[in-house]
Motif scaffolding. Sequence first.
Motif, PDB file in Angstrom:
ATOM      1  N   PRO A  51     -30.137   9.290   0.861  1.00 15.33           N
ATOM      2  CA  PRO A  51     -31.030   8.555   1.754  1.00 15.33           C
ATOM      3  C   PRO A  51     -32.483   8.904   1.449  1.00 15.33           C
ATOM      4  N   PRO A  52     -33.438   8.065   1.670  1.00 10.68           N
ATOM      5  CA  PRO A  52     -33.337   6.735   2.296  1.00 10.68           C
ATOM      6  C   PRO A  52     -33.040   5.600   1.311  1.00 10.68           C
ATOM      7  N   SER A  53     -33.089   5.869   0.014  1.00 10.25           N
ATOM      8  CA  SER A  53     -32.869   4.789  -0.955  1.00 10.25           C
ATOM      9  C   SER A  53     -31.385   4.509  -1.187  1.00 10.25           C
ATOM     10  N   PHE A  54     -30.556   5.507  -1.001  1.00 13.96           N
ATOM     11  CA  PHE A  54     -29.111   5.415  -1.232  1.00 13.96           C
ATOM     12  C   PHE A  54     -28.797   5.012  -2.673  1.00 13.96           C
ATOM     13  N   ASP A  55     -29.626   5.484  -3.582  1.00 10.93           N
ATOM     14  CA  ASP A  55     -29.425   5.204  -5.002  1.00 10.93           C
ATOM     15  C   ASP A  55     -28.188   5.900  -5.568  1.00 10.93           C
ATOM     16  N   LYS A  56     -27.711   6.921  -4.883  1.00  9.15           N
ATOM     17  CA  LYS A  56     -26.526   7.647  -5.367  1.00  9.15           C
ATOM     18  C   LYS A  56     -25.228   7.091  -4.774  1.00  9.15           C
ATOM     19  N   MET A  57     -25.352   6.049  -3.962  1.00 10.96           N
ATOM     20  CA  MET A  57     -24.178   5.472  -3.309  1.00 10.96           C
ATOM     21  C   MET A  57     -23.268   4.812  -4.337  1.00 10.96           C
ATOM     22  N   VAL A  58     -21.968   5.031  -4.170  1.00 11.83           N
ATOM     23  CA  VAL A  58     -20.957   4.408  -5.022  1.00 11.83           C
ATOM     24  C   VAL A  58     -20.100   3.521  -4.121  1.00 11.83           C
ATOM     25  N   LEU A  59     -19.929   2.275  -4.556  1.00 10.48           N
ATOM     26  CA  LEU A  59     -19.164   1.300  -3.790  1.00 10.48           C
ATOM     27  C   LEU A  59     -17.993   0.792  -4.622  1.00 10.48           C
ATOM     28  N   TYR A  60     -16.931   0.453  -3.921  1.00 10.29           N
ATOM     29  CA  TYR A  60     -15.729  -0.074  -4.564  1.00 10.29           C
ATOM     30  C   TYR A  60     -15.317  -1.332  -3.817  1.00 10.29           C
ATOM     31  N   GLU A  62     -12.038  -3.948  -3.442  1.00 12.85           N
ATOM     32  CA  GLU A  62     -10.613  -4.137  -3.722  1.00 12.85           C
ATOM     33  C   GLU A  62     -10.424  -5.192  -4.805  1.00 12.85           C
ATOM     34  N   GLY A  63      -9.652  -4.873  -5.788  1.00 15.99           N
ATOM     35  CA  GLY A  63      -9.369  -5.805  -6.866  1.00 15.99           C
ATOM     36  C   GLY A  63     -10.306  -5.683  -8.060  1.00 15.99           C
ATOM     37  N   GLU A  64     -11.386  -4.980  -7.910  1.00 15.85           N
ATOM     38  CA  GLU A  64     -12.314  -4.756  -9.020  1.00 15.85           C
ATOM     39  C   GLU A  64     -11.889  -3.500  -9.764  1.00 15.85           C
ATOM     40  N   LYS A  65     -12.112  -3.488 -11.051  1.00 15.59           N
ATOM     41  CA  LYS A  65     -11.716  -2.331 -11.846  1.00 15.59           C
ATOM     42  C   LYS A  65     -12.889  -1.401 -12.108  1.00 15.59           C
ATOM     43  N   ARG A  66     -13.976  -1.606 -11.383  1.00 10.72           N
ATOM     44  CA  ARG A  66     -15.139  -0.768 -11.605  1.00 10.72           C
ATOM     45  C   ARG A  66     -15.803  -0.409 -10.280  1.00 10.72           C
ATOM     46  N   LEU A  67     -16.691   0.549 -10.347  1.00 10.63           N
ATOM     47  CA  LEU A  67     -17.471   0.957  -9.190  1.00 10.63           C
ATOM     48  C   LEU A  67     -18.859   0.340  -9.282  1.00 10.63           C
ATOM     49  N   PHE A  68     -19.491   0.162  -8.142  1.00 10.40           N
ATOM     50  CA  PHE A  68     -20.811  -0.451  -8.078  1.00 10.40           C
ATOM     51  C   PHE A  68     -21.803   0.525  -7.464  1.00 10.40           C
ATOM     52  N   ASN A  69     -23.067   0.410  -7.871  1.00 18.64           N
ATOM     53  CA  ASN A  69     -24.117   1.047  -7.082  1.00 18.64           C
ATOM     54  C   ASN A  69     -24.610  -0.031  -6.119  1.00 18.64           C
ATOM     55  N   LEU A  70     -25.548   0.289  -5.264  1.00 16.91           N
ATOM     56  CA  LEU A  70     -25.998  -0.643  -4.235  1.00 16.91           C
ATOM     57  C   LEU A  70     -26.584  -1.924  -4.849  1.00 16.91           C
ATOM     58  N   LEU A  74     -24.989  -5.775  -4.502  1.00 12.24           N
ATOM     59  CA  LEU A  74     -25.788  -6.876  -3.972  1.00 12.24           C
ATOM     60  C   LEU A  74     -25.829  -8.036  -4.978  1.00 12.24           C
ATOM     61  N   LYS A  75     -26.025  -7.722  -6.227  1.00 15.63           N
ATOM     62  CA  LYS A  75     -26.062  -8.733  -7.280  1.00 15.63           C
ATOM     63  C   LYS A  75     -24.723  -9.481  -7.356  1.00 15.63           C
ATOM     64  N   SER A  76     -23.623  -8.730  -7.249  1.00 17.93           N
ATOM     65  CA  SER A  76     -22.286  -9.324  -7.282  1.00 17.93           C
ATOM     66  C   SER A  76     -22.100 -10.328  -6.147  1.00 17.93           C
ATOM     67  N   VAL A  77     -22.577  -9.991  -4.976  1.00 24.15           N
ATOM     68  CA  VAL A  77     -22.452 -10.880  -3.812  1.00 24.15           C
ATOM     69  C   VAL A  77     -23.287 -12.142  -4.032  1.00 24.15           C
ATOM     70  N   LYS A  78     -24.490 -11.974  -4.504  1.00 22.46           N
ATOM     71  CA  LYS A  78     -25.380 -13.123  -4.728  1.00 22.46           C
ATOM     72  C   LYS A  78     -24.802 -14.059  -5.798  1.00 22.46           C
ATOM     73  N   ASP A 108     -28.524 -10.853   2.367  1.00 19.50           N
ATOM     74  CA  ASP A 108     -29.010  -9.469   2.421  1.00 19.50           C
ATOM     75  C   ASP A 108     -29.948  -9.205   1.246  1.00 19.50           C
ATOM     76  N   THR A 109     -30.833  -8.242   1.495  1.00 20.96           N
ATOM     77  CA  THR A 109     -31.717  -7.762   0.434  1.00 20.96           C
ATOM     78  C   THR A 109     -31.460  -6.273   0.274  1.00 20.96           C
ATOM     79  N   LEU A 110     -31.976  -5.723  -0.806  1.00 18.22           N
ATOM     80  CA  LEU A 110     -31.836  -4.289  -1.018  1.00 18.22           C
ATOM     81  C   LEU A 110     -32.482  -3.532   0.144  1.00 18.22           C
ATOM     82  N   LYS A 111     -33.607  -4.040   0.593  1.00 19.37           N
ATOM     83  CA  LYS A 111     -34.313  -3.413   1.721  1.00 19.37           C
ATOM     84  C   LYS A 111     -33.474  -3.462   2.999  1.00 19.37           C
TER      85      LYS A 111
END
Length: 158
Positions: A51-60, A62-70, A74-78, A108-111
Amino acid sequence: MEGFDETQFCNMLEERLNEKWDEVVKEAEKRQREKLAELEEKIKIWEDLGPPSFDKMVLYHEGEKRLFNLKEALKSVKERGVRRAFVIVHRKGGKAYRIGTLTIEVDDTLKSLREALNKRYEDLLKEYERVKKNLLQFIDWEHLKKIGEMAALKKQIC
């Protein structure tokens, strides 16, 4: 044979009330310590997310074979044009643990995501402070009710 000794009985009741009260307080303090330890662990995990940027956050997702950062999530959703729910992952000791979810909307935005995540983190810190300051929430009220009944009895007799 001796008769009823009211003073001795009242002293005995007083000692018993004090013992029972101490038990209630000690048990409440124990529960409070356990809850504080649990919250401290959660806070450490959230601090690992950067925090506060959460640049170290790892997201998964379901069904994806990879992990995402924030940013990637966001790019994937857009790109897909549809909201998606991601699992927030914490890695520790070579293992990954689910610590929550994050739903990302198309608008949503990164902010806005960082603000939402910071709110969760701040709420966790506030909960920790509330728990730290308030022993009452950990008192066994049923046990305390019985002690109150003993105290009322003592007041009637003594």
